[in-house]
Design a protein around this motif. Sequence first.
Motif, PDB file in Angstrom:
ATOM      1  N   ASN A 120      10.352  67.950  65.122  1.00  0.00           N
ATOM      2  CA  ASN A 120      10.766  68.979  64.169  1.00  0.00           C
ATOM      3  C   ASN A 120      10.188  70.351  64.488  1.00  0.00           C
ATOM      4  O   ASN A 120      10.465  71.315  63.771  1.00  0.00           O
ATOM      5  CB  ASN A 120      10.340  68.588  62.750  1.00  0.00           C
ATOM      6  CG  ASN A 120      11.008  67.314  62.274  1.00  0.00           C
ATOM      7  OD1 ASN A 120      12.062  66.927  62.792  1.00  0.00           O
ATOM      8  ND2 ASN A 120      10.416  66.660  61.297  1.00  0.00           N
ATOM      9  N   ASP A 121       9.396  70.447  65.529  1.00  0.00           N
ATOM     10  CA  ASP A 121       8.714  71.698  65.859  1.00  0.00           C
ATOM     11  C   ASP A 121       9.679  72.636  66.580  1.00  0.00           C
ATOM     12  O   ASP A 121      10.200  72.301  67.649  1.00  0.00           O
ATOM     13  CB  ASP A 121       7.497  71.412  66.743  1.00  0.00           C
ATOM     14  CG  ASP A 121       6.583  72.604  66.884  1.00  0.00           C
ATOM     15  OD1 ASP A 121       7.068  73.671  67.294  1.00  0.00           O
ATOM     16  OD2 ASP A 121       5.378  72.474  66.591  1.00  0.00           O
ATOM     17  N   PRO A 122       9.945  73.831  66.020  1.00  0.00           N
ATOM     18  CA  PRO A 122      10.917  74.748  66.635  1.00  0.00           C
ATOM     19  C   PRO A 122      10.446  75.352  67.948  1.00  0.00           C
ATOM     20  O   PRO A 122      11.254  75.878  68.710  1.00  0.00           O
ATOM     21  CB  PRO A 122      11.087  75.835  65.570  1.00  0.00           C
ATOM     22  CG  PRO A 122       9.804  75.820  64.799  1.00  0.00           C
ATOM     23  CD  PRO A 122       9.369  74.385  64.782  1.00  0.00           C
ATOM     24  N   LEU A 123       9.158  75.278  68.228  1.00  0.00           N
ATOM     25  CA  LEU A 123       8.618  75.824  69.470  1.00  0.00           C
ATOM     26  C   LEU A 123       8.395  74.745  70.517  1.00  0.00           C
ATOM     27  O   LEU A 123       8.716  74.926  71.697  1.00  0.00           O
ATOM     28  CB  LEU A 123       7.297  76.546  69.188  1.00  0.00           C
ATOM     29  CG  LEU A 123       6.616  77.233  70.372  1.00  0.00           C
ATOM     30  CD1 LEU A 123       7.384  78.497  70.759  1.00  0.00           C
ATOM     31  CD2 LEU A 123       5.165  77.580  70.047  1.00  0.00           C
ATOM     32  N   LEU A 124       7.863  73.602  70.089  1.00  0.00           N
ATOM     33  CA  LEU A 124       7.410  72.577  71.026  1.00  0.00           C
ATOM     34  C   LEU A 124       8.231  71.297  71.004  1.00  0.00           C
ATOM     35  O   LEU A 124       7.905  70.341  71.698  1.00  0.00           O
ATOM     36  CB  LEU A 124       5.941  72.223  70.737  1.00  0.00           C
ATOM     37  CG  LEU A 124       4.955  73.384  70.732  1.00  0.00           C
ATOM     38  CD1 LEU A 124       3.560  72.867  70.388  1.00  0.00           C
ATOM     39  CD2 LEU A 124       4.938  74.082  72.085  1.00  0.00           C
ATOM     40  N   GLY A 125       9.285  71.283  70.233  1.00  0.00           N
ATOM     41  CA  GLY A 125      10.088  70.060  70.111  1.00  0.00           C
ATOM     42  C   GLY A 125      10.614  69.530  71.434  1.00  0.00           C
ATOM     43  O   GLY A 125      10.851  68.325  71.579  1.00  0.00           O
ATOM     44  N   PHE A 126      10.765  70.402  72.411  1.00  0.00           N
ATOM     45  CA  PHE A 126      11.275  69.964  73.716  1.00  0.00           C
ATOM     46  C   PHE A 126      10.326  68.974  74.405  1.00  0.00           C
ATOM     47  O   PHE A 126      10.728  68.239  75.308  1.00  0.00           O
ATOM     48  CB  PHE A 126      11.521  71.176  74.624  1.00  0.00           C
ATOM     49  CG  PHE A 126      10.273  71.851  75.114  1.00  0.00           C
ATOM     50  CD1 PHE A 126       9.714  71.497  76.342  1.00  0.00           C
ATOM     51  CD2 PHE A 126       9.653  72.842  74.366  1.00  0.00           C
ATOM     52  CE1 PHE A 126       8.566  72.116  76.808  1.00  0.00           C
ATOM     53  CE2 PHE A 126       8.514  73.474  74.829  1.00  0.00           C
ATOM     54  CZ  PHE A 126       7.958  73.110  76.047  1.00  0.00           C
ATOM     55  N   LEU A 127       9.069  68.945  73.980  1.00  0.00           N
ATOM     56  CA  LEU A 127       8.098  68.040  74.612  1.00  0.00           C
ATOM     57  C   LEU A 127       8.383  66.571  74.299  1.00  0.00           C
ATOM     58  O   LEU A 127       7.809  65.683  74.934  1.00  0.00           O
ATOM     59  CB  LEU A 127       6.681  68.402  74.160  1.00  0.00           C
ATOM     60  CG  LEU A 127       6.150  69.754  74.660  1.00  0.00           C
ATOM     61  CD1 LEU A 127       4.813  70.080  74.018  1.00  0.00           C
ATOM     62  CD2 LEU A 127       6.017  69.752  76.184  1.00  0.00           C
ATOM     63  N   THR A 128       9.259  66.317  73.341  1.00  0.00           N
ATOM     64  CA  THR A 128       9.620  64.918  73.057  1.00  0.00           C
ATOM     65  C   THR A 128      10.400  64.292  74.204  1.00  0.00           C
ATOM     66  O   THR A 128      10.590  63.074  74.226  1.00  0.00           O
ATOM     67  CB  THR A 128      10.456  64.819  71.770  1.00  0.00           C
ATOM     68  OG1 THR A 128      11.602  65.676  71.872  1.00  0.00           O
ATOM     69  CG2 THR A 128       9.632  65.217  70.554  1.00  0.00           C
ATOM     70  N   GLU A 129      10.829  65.115  75.165  1.00  0.00           N
ATOM     71  CA  GLU A 129      11.475  64.556  76.356  1.00  0.00           C
ATOM     72  C   GLU A 129      10.478  63.755  77.188  1.00  0.00           C
ATOM     73  O   GLU A 129      10.859  62.827  77.897  1.00  0.00           O
ATOM     74  CB  GLU A 129      12.066  65.691  77.201  1.00  0.00           C
ATOM     75  CG  GLU A 129      13.159  66.490  76.491  1.00  0.00           C
ATOM     76  CD  GLU A 129      13.588  67.700  77.298  1.00  0.00           C
ATOM     77  OE1 GLU A 129      13.094  67.859  78.444  1.00  0.00           O
ATOM     78  OE2 GLU A 129      14.402  68.504  76.797  1.00  0.00           O
ATOM     79  N   GLU A 130       9.200  64.127  77.088  1.00  0.00           N
ATOM     80  CA  GLU A 130       8.167  63.465  77.881  1.00  0.00           C
ATOM     81  C   GLU A 130       7.125  62.733  77.029  1.00  0.00           C
ATOM     82  O   GLU A 130       6.356  61.934  77.567  1.00  0.00           O
ATOM     83  CB  GLU A 130       7.455  64.500  78.765  1.00  0.00           C
ATOM     84  CG  GLU A 130       8.382  65.340  79.631  1.00  0.00           C
ATOM     85  CD  GLU A 130       9.080  64.496  80.688  1.00  0.00           C
ATOM     86  OE1 GLU A 130       8.571  63.408  81.026  1.00  0.00           O
ATOM     87  OE2 GLU A 130      10.147  64.907  81.184  1.00  0.00           O
ATOM     88  N   TYR A 131       7.082  63.019  75.730  1.00  0.00           N
ATOM     89  CA  TYR A 131       6.064  62.419  74.861  1.00  0.00           C
ATOM     90  C   TYR A 131       6.732  61.621  73.749  1.00  0.00           C
ATOM     91  O   TYR A 131       7.700  62.095  73.130  1.00  0.00           O
ATOM     92  CB  TYR A 131       5.170  63.499  74.248  1.00  0.00           C
ATOM     93  CG  TYR A 131       4.177  64.085  75.216  1.00  0.00           C
ATOM     94  CD1 TYR A 131       2.844  63.668  75.224  1.00  0.00           C
ATOM     95  CD2 TYR A 131       4.564  65.062  76.136  1.00  0.00           C
ATOM     96  CE1 TYR A 131       1.932  64.205  76.125  1.00  0.00           C
ATOM     97  CE2 TYR A 131       3.658  65.604  77.037  1.00  0.00           C
ATOM     98  CZ  TYR A 131       2.347  65.169  77.026  1.00  0.00           C
ATOM     99  OH  TYR A 131       1.447  65.690  77.915  1.00  0.00           O
ATOM    100  N   LYS A 132       6.202  60.434  73.495  1.00  0.00           N
ATOM    101  CA  LYS A 132       6.733  59.547  72.459  1.00  0.00           C
ATOM    102  C   LYS A 132       5.635  59.259  71.430  1.00  0.00           C
ATOM    103  O   LYS A 132       4.449  59.188  71.776  1.00  0.00           O
ATOM    104  CB  LYS A 132       7.241  58.244  73.070  1.00  0.00           C
ATOM    105  CG  LYS A 132       8.267  58.431  74.176  1.00  0.00           C
ATOM    106  CD  LYS A 132       9.457  59.271  73.696  1.00  0.00           C
ATOM    107  CE  LYS A 132      10.422  59.568  74.840  1.00  0.00           C
ATOM    108  NZ  LYS A 132      11.504  60.511  74.431  1.00  0.00           N
TER     109      LYS A 132
END
Length: 520
Positions: free
Chosen positions: A473-485
């Motif tokens: 849900n983070d508008p800045l860092l949400g893209f990190l869910t591609e590598e972090y679970k």
Amino acid sequence: MERLLVFLLLTAIAALYIVGERRGEKRWMTLASALFAVYAAGWVMFMVYVWFNHINFPLNLEAMELLVVQHLQRLMAGLPIYVEPSPDFVTLAYAPLYYYFSVPFAWVFGANLFTMRLVAVLGMLGAGIVLFAAVKKQTSSNWWALMAVGLFAAAYRAMDTYLDNAHSDSWLLFPALLGCYLIDLKRSRAVNLLGVFLFIVSFWFKQHGAIFAVGGVLYLTWRDGLKNSWMYWALAGLLGPVLYALAPSLGLGPWFHYYTLTVPSHWSAVTFGGLKRYIGYAVKNYFALAAAGGIASLYFLVKKWRDVSIWYFMLPFAMLTGVMGAFDEGSNNNIFIPMATWFILTGVLGLHYLIENFAPMKKWGVHLLALSASFALLFYNPTSVLVSPRATEAYRDLVQYLNSLDGPVYAPWIGPLESGYEFFPAVHWVPMEDIIRGPGVDTYNHPVTRGLLEAVIHPAGPAYILMNYPLENDPLLGFLTEEYKLKEDLGDRFAPLSTLPKRFNLDYPRYLYEYAPQNP
């Protein structure tokens, strides 16, 4: 419901005063006034308790507190503050004086949260003292002065619980108030110059102080004439724009202008939503006081413009300090603190003038009814701003938990801990977003963010991210869910470490994400 009950209770006390006035029962009037004084004093005493309750809290009361401490630590280590963004440190977009002013206290107490909060508390205390003295001088009444300070204390939650946090807000306010008070004394040109100097000091604590500097010099020009005011303009120009222009060469760092001017200039845009927020904040919290102060200010500016008090003259300037913040969607409500303080001050002075010069208003207790409404609007549950007695224990648990993990942890919402564990990288979410955000800017997966977080995106081994809110849900860092679970939802385990309630609440560390690339 609670606010309604407070309003009804205080209105009942006001009714006692009104009946006493009509029947000539001075005892009833005295009792009613005394009960209002007790209520106001109660908020002042509670505020003092809050200071002691907060000062040793081991984590952030506000998102950036630990990052603010990091600025002080850099200063004490002989490092410049305003430097190129890096994974270890991105500077906050604030003026530098709060960090420098805290250094002598850090020599005694250390460069830590306690020190920065102590300095903030001293600023809030100073603001309260000047507020009391200013109203006492104008009204010759301790009772009216106590009403002003009681309202100021009661407004702590409406001011977003910032004034005793490790932040510069109280020191933006205190010098501005003290500068006005000194000029209001009408003692000498030297005292006036000291007042102007304090306005400039306010600016060097936080950029909004520039508005007070302009307003203060304009007032002196208005009152004393242009011929007698050149010294004030010269001092303000020398310690304001000239010193600001020279700042990078004075050891503050080569990126000083970038952080203190370029970055914040990108945040705001005039929108209907911003205007609605600005007006809504004033009406919701200070309707009666803003009306009384605004009407009194207009009255004196029009009818008695030659002898207008600096407090009334400066109300529009105090209101201007909140304009840019109101049009910055990412700001908290601390940007309204100066405006709110002037509403309280001029509102109280306006009510006093009203009942002293219009007998029917005193007869009908209009001042007490207005104070009843004001205290009711500002009322909140006092327990909502108290920290958990289990905070220290929870902090030890957090440090132990972090040390049990088999890789570095990045905690974008926390900042560098005071002791026990070092996050890697150390860059904080707020300044990282500040250097890129603005109207129409998509911060998601931004190249600047990716560059600062290279060690998070491509770690050498096991790595973790600790979030207060779900990463997705983070508008800045949400893209990190591609590598972090998500590895673990810690529930309320660290709830005692929750931040104070503000416009944007950050709660507490809860979600742990593990590096788990889809294509290792």
